[in-house]
Design an enzyme around this catalytic site. Sequence first.
Site, PDB file in Angstrom:
ATOM      1  N   GLU A  80       4.021   2.082  15.451  1.00  0.00           N
ATOM      2  CA  GLU A  80       2.919   1.660  16.320  1.00  0.00           C
ATOM      3  C   GLU A  80       3.146   0.289  16.965  1.00  0.00           C
ATOM      4  O   GLU A  80       2.447  -0.073  17.909  1.00  0.00           O
ATOM      5  CB  GLU A  80       1.612   1.627  15.512  1.00  0.00           C
ATOM      6  CG  GLU A  80       1.137   3.016  15.083  1.00  0.00           C
ATOM      7  CD  GLU A  80      -0.010   2.976  14.095  1.00  0.00           C
ATOM      8  OE1 GLU A  80      -0.245   1.900  13.504  1.00  0.00           O
ATOM      9  OE2 GLU A  80      -0.651   4.020  13.894  1.00  0.00           O
ATOM     10  N   GLU A 111      13.637   9.215  -3.723  1.00  0.00           N
ATOM     11  CA  GLU A 111      13.069   7.954  -4.185  1.00  0.00           C
ATOM     12  C   GLU A 111      13.788   7.409  -5.426  1.00  0.00           C
ATOM     13  O   GLU A 111      13.656   6.231  -5.761  1.00  0.00           O
ATOM     14  CB  GLU A 111      11.580   8.095  -4.476  1.00  0.00           C
ATOM     15  CG  GLU A 111      11.221   8.881  -5.714  1.00  0.00           C
ATOM     16  CD  GLU A 111       9.729   8.802  -6.026  1.00  0.00           C
ATOM     17  OE1 GLU A 111       9.408   8.530  -7.198  1.00  0.00           O
ATOM     18  OE2 GLU A 111       8.902   8.978  -5.112  1.00  0.00           O
TER      19      GLU A 111
END
Length: 295
Positions: A80, A111
Site C-alpha cells: 500500500e 516458517e
Amino acid sequence: MASRTEDFDSRFAGLDQWSDADFLMALWEGQMRAVASVGPILGDLATAANGIARRLGGGGRLVYVGAGTSGTVAWQDAKELGGTFGWPESHTIVMLAGGVQSAPNEFNGAEDDTSLAEREISQNNISENDAVIAIAASGATPYTVRALELARDRGAFTVGICNNQDGKILGVAETGIFLDSAPEVVAGSTRMGAGTAQKAALNILSTLVMNKLGRLFDNLMVGMRAENIKLRGRAVRIVSHIASCDGELASDALEKSDFDIRVAVLVTKGHSPDRAKKILALSNGNLRAALEYRN
C-alpha cells in the site's frame, strides 16, 4: 509455558453451540480488544518510526519480514505504500516465508526454514542502510527470528512486533513492540485478534514514517499516485485545496507535472515543472519546505 496466542480462554467454552448473536459479539469484542492493544504502545511506535525514517531518509530500504498471517499482514502494508504515498517499490522488500504464491503446505512449512531466511537476507544484501520490521504473533517463528538476527548483525535498524510478552524477537530487535491482544476467542487463530492488532500497528507505524519523509501535507496524501479516474479526481481536489486555486488550474498543473501532486502545487505558484522538481529535491521531497524555499 504456552504463548498467550496459544492459550485456551475458558470464557469461550462451548463457543460452537452459542447463538449467532453471542458468537458474533464474542468475535467483535476480540477485535475491539485487539485494536485497543495498540494504544499503550504508541510511544514504541514513535521510537520505531524515527529509527526507520532516519535510514530511509538516507536512501535505505524498508524491509518487512514475516510468515503465515503475520507475513501476509506485512505484505499488505508494504504493497500500500506505493499507491498511497508514492514510496518507490525499489526501496521496499517483503520477505514472506514461502512467498505469496506458494502452495498451502509450502506456505505453512516455510516458517520453520531458517536457511531460507539466511539466503534471502544475503540475496537482498540487507545492510546498515536499511530498516527491518519483523512480525510474528508468537514472537518465536524460526524464519522471522533468524532473519531479524542476521539483519541486526549487518547493522540494519530492526523493529520486532509480536503478540506474546516473552516473544524472542522482542529481545533480538533494537525496538521490540508487544501487542497485548491475546488470547484469541478461537484459540490459536492469530488471523483474528493478533492479525488485527498487527495490521493496526503497521498502519500507524508506516503512516508516521511516510509523514516524516514528507509524504503528507496537512492530512493530505501529496505523494499519492493518481493511477485511476477516482485518484486523478482526488489529486485535482488536493492541489486545488493546497494552492487555493480552481479545479481547472489544478488539473492543468497536474497535466504538466505528470500528475505528481507536489510538483503540480509548485507549478500553480509559477514554477516550471523542471524548477519545481529541483526545489522539491533540495527540500528532500517535503512540499511544505518546498513552498517556503527561497533562492
